[in-house]
Write an enzyme that holds these catalytic residues in place. Structure first.
Site, short mmCIF file in Angstrom:
data_model
loop_
_atom_site.label_atom_id
_atom_site.label_comp_id
_atom_site.label_asym_id
_atom_site.label_seq_id
_atom_site.Cartn_x
_atom_site.Cartn_y
_atom_site.Cartn_z
N ARG A 160 1.01 -1.19 -0.03
CA ARG A 160 -0.03 0.10 0.05
C ARG A 160 0.72 1.18 -0.20
O ARG A 160 0.40 2.27 0.70
CB ARG A 160 -0.96 0.11 1.25
CG ARG A 160 -2.02 -1.17 1.42
CD ARG A 160 -3.01 -1.01 0.07
NE ARG A 160 -4.16 -1.83 0.25
CZ ARG A 160 -3.94 -3.21 -0.11
NH1 ARG A 160 -3.05 -3.60 -0.35
NH2 ARG A 160 -5.07 -3.87 0.30
N SER A 234 -10.17 -0.33 3.78
CA SER A 234 -9.55 -0.65 4.96
C SER A 234 -8.74 0.46 5.21
O SER A 234 -8.36 1.57 4.99
CB SER A 234 -8.25 -1.41 4.90
OG SER A 234 -8.48 -2.62 4.32
N GLU A 330 -4.12 3.61 6.81
CA GLU A 330 -3.96 3.48 5.42
C GLU A 330 -4.52 4.63 4.55
O GLU A 330 -3.98 5.04 3.37
CB GLU A 330 -4.58 2.16 5.06
CG GLU A 330 -4.01 1.72 3.59
CD GLU A 330 -5.05 1.46 2.64
OE1 GLU A 330 -4.67 1.77 1.42
OE2 GLU A 330 -5.90 0.86 2.81
#
Ligand code: EPU
Length: 338
Positions: A160, A234, A330
């Site tokens: 990510r 997420s 995130e």
């Protein structure tokens, strides 16, 4: 060029946070970028708005990337190189590829957002990451007023993560991405849930289409649809810890799930840690933790960015206290200068 003033960003972020942008522009043609560059306002690029948390009104100019187009750049017997403009909807690209039978991104079906976000955060799901197919990324470099192209290696992809979240943060405006797709796909069904879903669907012969539809079924069963409940997927990354720390935790909680990263590192699902701390299904006001996936924070209507941030801080503290693991957010938090 049509610049609007004082526009609510609520329809432009999947969390559904209602804050205004001082100036707002839909960018449909790449030629307009040079003109925008000379404008004095601070510039903020928005794609699908599916991975951002808006904390306060945004001063300056929000540029909504609507650059569209998918074109075969080159091909050989085994591969096809597709140049895709950054404002294309990611899932539309997945549908385009599976209809052609080209492999590489079928496991990434239904990820919200635009193509421009795929290199930014190296989107990933069900055992596959975008970096495996990204061949090159073209971006407008504000400072130099020119288009640059980075190859895969130069993008410094991580979990990510990419150079666009670090050295090039706020400096580059991704305009198009080249994906190298396989004409003879190699299927990845290593993620247990995908294999189970394919079995339930009665699939006997694998295809990119079948895998994409298995992923669509899993995602729709588990993850909230942002059109119904505001969310940004997420909220946290899955943390990586040392094998030693994992062994200590495992002795105390033998049920702890884990994935091996290397001989010395282990990844833990953050959703499990958050659930263990009792947060799954929690709600306060219009902010909460999704009932089916504790990794996803949600806005039931009128939550503010600050309220979601506050809840995320409480989750970070409780996981830290119980497991000694520091969760990392995130989503990209937008805190432009007030
Ligand atoms: N789990 C729980 N409780 C929860 C959620 C998860 O116990 O509330 C545990 C379960 O043991 C489960 C494991 O966590 O087996 C893994 O859960 P899941 O398969 O749902 O995946 P994840 O690790 O929570 C990651 C990605 C998702 C991606 C899925 C599938 C991150 C931060 N998230 O989630 O990506 O869709 O794997 O590959 O890596 C996103 O980035 O926005 C996103 C949704």
């Amino acid at each position: 060029m049509y610049i609007q003033q004082n526009i609510s960003l609520k329809p432009y972020n999947t969390f559904g946070i209602d804050v205004p942008a001082e100036y707002f522009l839909e960018l449909n043609e790449i030629e307009a970028i040079a003109e925008i560059t000379d404008m004095p306002q601070a510039k903020h690029v928005l794609g699908g708005g599916s991975n951002i948390l808006l904390m306060r009104p945004v001063n300056g100019l929000v540029i909504h990337n609507k650059l569209k187009g998918i074109a075969v750049e080159k091909e050989d017997k085994e591969h096809v190189w597709l140049r895709v403009q950054a404002g294309e909807i990611w899932h539309d690209l997945v549908l385009y590829a599976i209809n052609k039978g080209w492999g590489g991104i079928e496991n990434l079906a239904l990820i919200p957002g635009t193509v421009g976000a795929s290199p930014m955060q190296n989107i990933g799901a069900y055992g596959v990451e975008a970096r495996e197919t990204i061949d090159a990324v073209t971006f407008w470099y504000w400072k130099e007023k020119s288009l640059l192209t980075y190859n895969n290696r130069e993008c410094h992809f991580g979990y990510r993560d990419s150079i666009f979240k670090h050295q090039l943060k706020d400096r580059a405006f991704i305009t198009s991405v080249v994906y190298k797709l396989k004409k003879k796909p190699e299927y990845n069904i290593s993620y247990g849930a995908v294999e189970q879903e394919l079995q339930q669907m009665g699939v006997t012969e694998l295809s990119v289409k079948a895998i994409a539809y298995a992923v669509i079924n899993i995602r729709t069963g588990k993850l909230p649809d942002p059109k119904v409940i505001g969310n940004a997927g997420s909220f946290f990354k899955n943390p990586t810890i040392s094998k030693t720390q994992f062994e200590q935790l495992h002795a105390k909680c033998p049920a702890i799930p884990s994935y091996k990263v290397s001989d010395t590192l282990v990844k833990i699902p953050a959703g499990w840690l958050i659930e263990q701390c009792g947060w799954r299904g929690y709600r306060t006001g219009d902010t909460g933790v999704h009932i089916k996936q504790a990794l996803v924070l949600v806005n039931y209507g009128n939550a503010s960015g600050g309220e979601i941030w506050k809840l995320s801080g409480e989750i970070v503290s409780s996981v830290k206290e119980r497991f000694g693991i520091e969760l990392e957010r995130e989503v990209q938090v937008w805190t432009p200068t007030p």
